[in-house]
Design an enzyme around this catalytic site. Structure first.
Site, PDB file in Angstrom:
ATOM      1  N   CYS A  15     -54.211  18.804 -85.145  1.00  0.00           N
ATOM      2  CA  CYS A  15     -53.300  18.909 -84.004  1.00  0.00           C
ATOM      3  C   CYS A  15     -54.097  18.863 -82.710  1.00  0.00           C
ATOM      4  CB  CYS A  15     -52.505  20.213 -84.091  1.00  0.00           C
ATOM      5  SG  CYS A  15     -51.134  20.316 -82.904  1.00  0.00           S
ATOM      6  N   GLY A  65     -49.181  19.714 -88.623  1.00  0.00           N
ATOM      7  CA  GLY A  65     -49.996  19.176 -87.552  1.00  0.00           C
ATOM      8  C   GLY A  65     -49.217  18.391 -86.511  1.00  0.00           C
ATOM      9  N   CYS A 253     -31.936  23.671 -96.750  1.00  0.00           N
ATOM     10  CA  CYS A 253     -32.396  24.342 -97.963  1.00  0.00           C
ATOM     11  C   CYS A 253     -32.495  25.858 -97.799  1.00  0.00           C
ATOM     12  CB  CYS A 253     -33.743  23.771 -98.415  1.00  0.00           C
ATOM     13  SG  CYS A 253     -35.024  23.747 -97.138  1.00  0.00           S
ATOM     14  N   CYS A 259     -34.312  24.978-104.146  1.00  0.00           N
ATOM     15  CA  CYS A 259     -35.150  24.249-103.193  1.00  0.00           C
ATOM     16  C   CYS A 259     -35.492  22.888-103.789  1.00  0.00           C
ATOM     17  CB  CYS A 259     -36.432  25.021-102.907  1.00  0.00           C
ATOM     18  SG  CYS A 259     -36.147  26.620-102.143  1.00  0.00           S
ATOM     19  N   CYS A 274     -42.762  21.835-101.253  1.00  0.00           N
ATOM     20  CA  CYS A 274     -42.312  22.450-100.010  1.00  0.00           C
ATOM     21  C   CYS A 274     -43.507  22.586 -99.082  1.00  0.00           C
ATOM     22  CB  CYS A 274     -41.707  23.828-100.296  1.00  0.00           C
ATOM     23  SG  CYS A 274     -41.279  24.779 -98.813  1.00  0.00           S
ATOM     24  N   ASP A 275     -43.302  22.404 -97.778  1.00  0.00           N
ATOM     25  CA  ASP A 275     -44.430  22.492 -96.847  1.00  0.00           C
ATOM     26  C   ASP A 275     -44.885  23.923 -96.628  1.00  0.00           C
ATOM     27  OD1 ASP A 275     -41.922  22.735 -95.581  1.00  0.00           O
ATOM     28  OD2 ASP A 275     -42.782  22.359 -93.619  1.00  0.00           O
ATOM     29  N   CYS A 315     -29.774  41.551-103.452  1.00  0.00           N
ATOM     30  CA  CYS A 315     -29.054  40.307-103.168  1.00  0.00           C
ATOM     31  C   CYS A 315     -27.882  40.124-104.114  1.00  0.00           C
ATOM     32  CB  CYS A 315     -29.993  39.107-103.283  1.00  0.00           C
ATOM     33  SG  CYS A 315     -31.317  39.056-102.055  1.00  0.00           S
ATOM     34  N   CYS A 328     -34.769  31.675 -97.245  1.00  0.00           N
ATOM     35  CA  CYS A 328     -35.902  30.817 -97.599  1.00  0.00           C
ATOM     36  C   CYS A 328     -36.929  31.579 -98.429  1.00  0.00           C
ATOM     37  CB  CYS A 328     -36.549  30.288 -96.318  1.00  0.00           C
ATOM     38  SG  CYS A 328     -37.998  29.245 -96.588  1.00  0.00           S
ATOM     39  N   CYS A 347     -33.613  39.917 -94.354  1.00  0.00           N
ATOM     40  CA  CYS A 347     -32.380  40.415 -94.960  1.00  0.00           C
ATOM     41  C   CYS A 347     -31.527  41.159 -93.931  1.00  0.00           C
ATOM     42  CB  CYS A 347     -32.715  41.326 -96.144  1.00  0.00           C
ATOM     43  SG  CYS A 347     -31.264  42.043 -96.951  1.00  0.00           S
TER      44      CYS A 347
END
Length: 380
Positions: A15, A65, A253, A259, A274-275, A315, A328, A347
């Site tokens: 970056c 980045g 998502c 996911c 997933c990133d 949950c 997430c 939460c």
């Protein structure tokens, strides 16, 4: 197979800024640092493999980045390859998430407009809020340069929206941020909560938003959105909740059951589900060795998708479970077991927000279904 989007990091974590809250500063060294660039071989392989799947819409999301470090010619070649390997009737969507520092010139803007890129500009609000954390490599604020790029994109008719990180500072300024972004004429907003773990101490990083702050921020932005007119302004998380209220399906998502909406391709061709989970445990393979189609459907990818269903007991008895689904996994995993079977850091935020907003979400959804409220196509 089920369509999916590619999230591509052609310059890896590299970056041209040095933001205090940078995602990569809170990640292990094995993800890579310094100059990282995608080769022509990897670019052509990912475009060809993906276009060959013949999805009705092939989505290429370029992120980092900072992806513009690849230079304009890289993206011109990517578009040329999409045309070469596509077929008649196959729609392609390109999006570019950027700090926009390099976009203050006619050549970039002309290309983005002509190639119909959707540009996501990272901006945290008015100057004093943005420049607190979003610094360049010399320690200087970047707001003036981002605004110059926005003005240039407007001049050339580039389609763009904004991404705003909600951190410890900005969370207390919901009204100022809302007024600033709407005042720019932007009609599609994204708000992302910032929470990271400080690697040396293992504690929540000081710039992270608190659960109470984020809950208050969501409630205030929701009230402003309702007063402004939900038919006139699109906010990413709110759109997803509306979609769920209308048809039972989320568009992001974060609140989905599993996911599985995209895969991540790093600069060297490594693929991850997933990133937020770019780590050896979740490496699916490399596109130079295995076709994208196989990687996207492999057992490890499926195991990752299923992992989100491992919810905390709290949950399972929550009245908001159908719309929230535990949030997430990134907001669970850093603070507990690898299986992510713990409650989200947010939460408290979501319970407060859903208690506050769900009755009115349901009213808006009913108005949309009845035709009493019509959202423009670009906001639907």
């Amino acid at each position: 197979m089920q369509p999916f989007t590619l999230l591509i990091k052609p310059s890896g974590s590299d970056c041209n800024l040095d933001c205090t809250y940078c995602f990569y500063k809170c990640r292990p060294s094995e993800i890579g640092h310094g100059r990282q660039r995608m080769s022509e071989e990897v670019l052509e392989k990912l475009v060809k493999d993906y276009m060959d799947l013949r999805f009705q819409l092939s989505g290429f999301a370029w992120q980092g980045g900072e992806p513009t470090l690849m230079g304009l010619d890289f993206f011109k070649r990517a578009v040329e390859m999409q045309k070469r390997y596509g077929v008649a009737g196959q729609e392609v969507g390109n999006s570019l998430q950027t700090n926009a520092i390099l976009l203050d010139n006619a050549e970039w803007c002309r290309f983005l407009q002509e190639s119909r890129f959707l540009v996501g500009v990272s901006i945290d609000g008015p100057k004093e809020l943005h420049d607190y954390y979003r610094l360049d490599l010399g320690g200087h604020g970047t707001w003036d340069r981002v605004m110059a790029a926005i003005r240039r994109m407007k001049e050339f008719g580039v389609e763009y929206n904004t991404l705003t990180l909600v951190n410890r500072l900005t969370a207390d300024h919901a009204d100022a941020i809302f007024d600033f972004l709407v005042g720019l004429g932007i009609r599609y907003l994204q708000f992302i909560p910032c929470v990271e773990v400080d690697l040396p101490s293992g504690q929540i990083a000081e710039f992270s938003v608190t659960p109470g702050q984020y809950g208050d921020f969501l409630c205030r932005v929701f009230d402003r959105w309702m007063a402004f007119g939900p038919e006139k302004l699109s906010i990413r998380d709110f759109d997803s909740i509306l979609s769920h209220c209308i048809g039972g399906r989320h568009t992001i998502c974060t609140f989905d059951r599993q996911c599985s909406q995209y895969i991540v391709i790093e600069h060297q061709g490594d693929v991850f589900p997933c990133d937020f989970f770019v780590e050896p445990k979740w490496r699916l393979g490399n596109i130079l060795e295995t076709p994208i189609e196989q990687l996207a459907a492999c057992e490890r990818k499926k195991a990752f998708a299923r992992m989100k269903t491992n919810l905390a007991n709290k949950c399972l008895v929550c009245r908001h479970l159908p719309v929230c689904r535990g949030g997430c996994m990134k907001d669970r995993a850093p603070f507990g077991a690898d299986d992510c079977g713990r409650e989200s850091y947010f939460c408290e935020s979501y319970r407060r927000f859903f208690d506050h907003a769900m009755p009115r979400f349901l009213q808006v959804a009913a108005q949309i279904r009845s035709g009493a409220l019509v959202r423009p196509a670009q906001l639907a």
